[in-house]
Motif scaffolding. Structure first.
Motif, PDB file in Angstrom:
ATOM      1  N   LEU A  60       0.741  -1.239  -0.070  1.00 38.51           N
ATOM      2  CA  LEU A  60      -0.037  -0.033  -0.003  1.00 38.51           C
ATOM      3  C   LEU A  60       0.803   1.205  -0.006  1.00 38.51           C
ATOM      4  O   LEU A  60       0.477   2.388  -0.744  1.00 38.51           O
ATOM      5  CB  LEU A  60      -0.931   0.017   1.196  1.00 38.51           C
ATOM      6  N   VAL A  70      -9.022   3.559  -1.279  1.00 37.02           N
ATOM      7  CA  VAL A  70      -8.659   1.985  -1.323  1.00 37.02           C
ATOM      8  C   VAL A  70     -10.126   1.348  -0.675  1.00 37.02           C
ATOM      9  O   VAL A  70     -10.846   1.858   0.170  1.00 37.02           O
ATOM     10  CB  VAL A  70      -7.821   1.378  -0.399  1.00 37.02           C
ATOM     11  N   ALA A  84      -4.396   1.517   5.138  1.00 38.15           N
ATOM     12  CA  ALA A  84      -4.584   2.430   3.873  1.00 38.15           C
ATOM     13  C   ALA A  84      -4.598   3.852   4.558  1.00 38.15           C
ATOM     14  O   ALA A  84      -3.951   4.677   3.840  1.00 38.15           O
ATOM     15  CB  ALA A  84      -5.656   2.192   3.256  1.00 38.15           C
ATOM     16  N   PRO A  91      -9.400   5.004   3.103  1.00 38.60           N
ATOM     17  CA  PRO A  91     -10.468   3.766   3.070  1.00 38.60           C
ATOM     18  C   PRO A  91     -11.750   3.909   2.929  1.00 38.60           C
ATOM     19  O   PRO A  91     -12.346   4.758   3.491  1.00 38.60           O
ATOM     20  CB  PRO A  91     -10.023   2.963   4.237  1.00 38.60           C
TER      21      PRO A  91
END
Length: 358
Positions: A60, A70, A84, A91
């Protein structure tokens, strides 16, 4: 596996190559070629790490710019949204409703993808729900990634622990035209989480994603090498004999199969406790019929203090507490008798709360 470690302890005192020992990477590649249905995988496509946790962070970190999005499953394992965010991304939870067998809502997933979305995370079999997403669902997820130009992150750490018939296809096999990073390791099926032996396999069309994977290799070099002791366990753990031994755990009479069976029987006997079928991994995610004003967080804390049962409230596994706050994640790793006792104590506490509230 233990014997292999003992023989190589003397060799494990130094660093390995930054992506991992060649022999261990070759063993992972052979496993994916011969048993996972991905004939194009070679050692150069494998990165080893200190568990999936480290590799998830590195991959990531190599991908995201600040503000990149994400897509992560909801409910799902909280490591992925946490990493993330830690890497500067955002996220975005996509719903996997209980009414749909904890499978993703693909229409909602399409709507959630935006021009800033870079990756789609898939965890299958699923922690915390125990669901196993079938090939048609995985194909739908791959179609969304294809349509939106996303990188696929497929966390398959529980790939050998399932109780439904049929093979468990890796997501990468359904998306040969996409960059798909598949994560796995020895923590779950091989029962050696302390060795911190994980891998990431990059499947992609030839000649693509070079700059991204070069960045990943550079980041991996900064930690000098993965845990060398754990790497020496990988070839032995992926041998036919060891895999047969691991597969026996989920077969009738196996430890995981019998503990799951005990959990299902015990939950069916408890009023106020409802649970979807346990298809994979070693978790149950039952819905609790709680009195008004009592949250799953409150219930879990009282369960620990008064019944000596440790469980996680569903709110820890999803952004939408309204959907997951009335659930509890239980593990089904204890022997059947202990598993039954734990579930019965959950039922006892539910009965006590109902009596207190009239």
């Amino acid at each position: 596996m233990v014997a292999a470690l003992s023989e190589r302890l003397e060799d494990a005192r130094g660093y390995s190559e930054e992506a991992g020992h060649p022999a261990a990477r070759a063993a992972v590649a052979e496993h994916f070629r011969t048993r996972r249905g991905l004939p194009g995988v070679g050692p150069q496509d494998v990165w080893l790490g200190n568990g999936v946790s480290e590799l998830a962070f590195l991959t990531l970190q190599s991908l995201l710019d600040p503000g990149d999005e994400v897509l992560v499953p909801d409910p799902g394992y909280p490591m992925w949204p946490a990493y993330a965010a830690l890497c500067g991304g955002t996220p975005v939870p996509y719903p996997c409703p209980e009414a749909n067998g904890w499978r993703p809502d693909l229409d909602a997933l399409v709507r959630l993808a935006s021009p800033r979305t870079r990756a789609l995370v898939v965890v299958n079999p699923v922690n915390p729900t125990g669901a196993v997403w079938p090939p048609e669902v995985l194909g739908g997820l791959a179609a969304v990634a294809r349509r939106r130009g996303l990188v696929l992150f497929s966390d398959e750490i529980y790939d050998g622990i399932q109780y439904v018939p049929g093979p468990h296809p890796p997501l990468a096999a359904l998306a040969p035209d996409l960059l798909c990073l598949t994560f796995g390791g020895l923590s779950k099926l091989s029962r050696v989480p302390g060795l911190r032996a994980g891998w990431m396999v990059a499947c992609r069309p030839p000649g693509t994603a070079r700059s991204y994977l070069d960045a990943l290799t550079s980041l991996a070099a900064l930690r000098l090498s993965p845990n060398t002791v754990g790497q020496y366990a990988i070839p032995a753990a992926l041998s036919p004999a060891a895999l047969d031994d691991a597969a026996a755990l989920t077969a009738p009479g196996g430890a995981l199969h019998e503990a799951r069976r005990a959990a299902r029987i015990a939950m069916a006997d408890q009023p106020g406790l409802r649970c979807a079928p346990l298809e994979g991994a070693f978790y149950a995610f039952p819905r609790l019929d709680l009195p008004a004003g009592v949250s799953a967080d409150d219930f879990a804390l009282r369960l620990l203090r008064t019944k000596s049962v440790l469980a996680m409230p569903g709110s820890q596994f999803g952004a939408d507490d309204r959907s997951h706050g009335a659930h509890l994640r239980l593990t089904t790793l204890a022997p059947p008798a202990e598993t039954t006792t734990a579930v019965e104590r959950v039922g006892e506490l539910l009965a006590e709360l109902r009596a207190e509230r009239g």
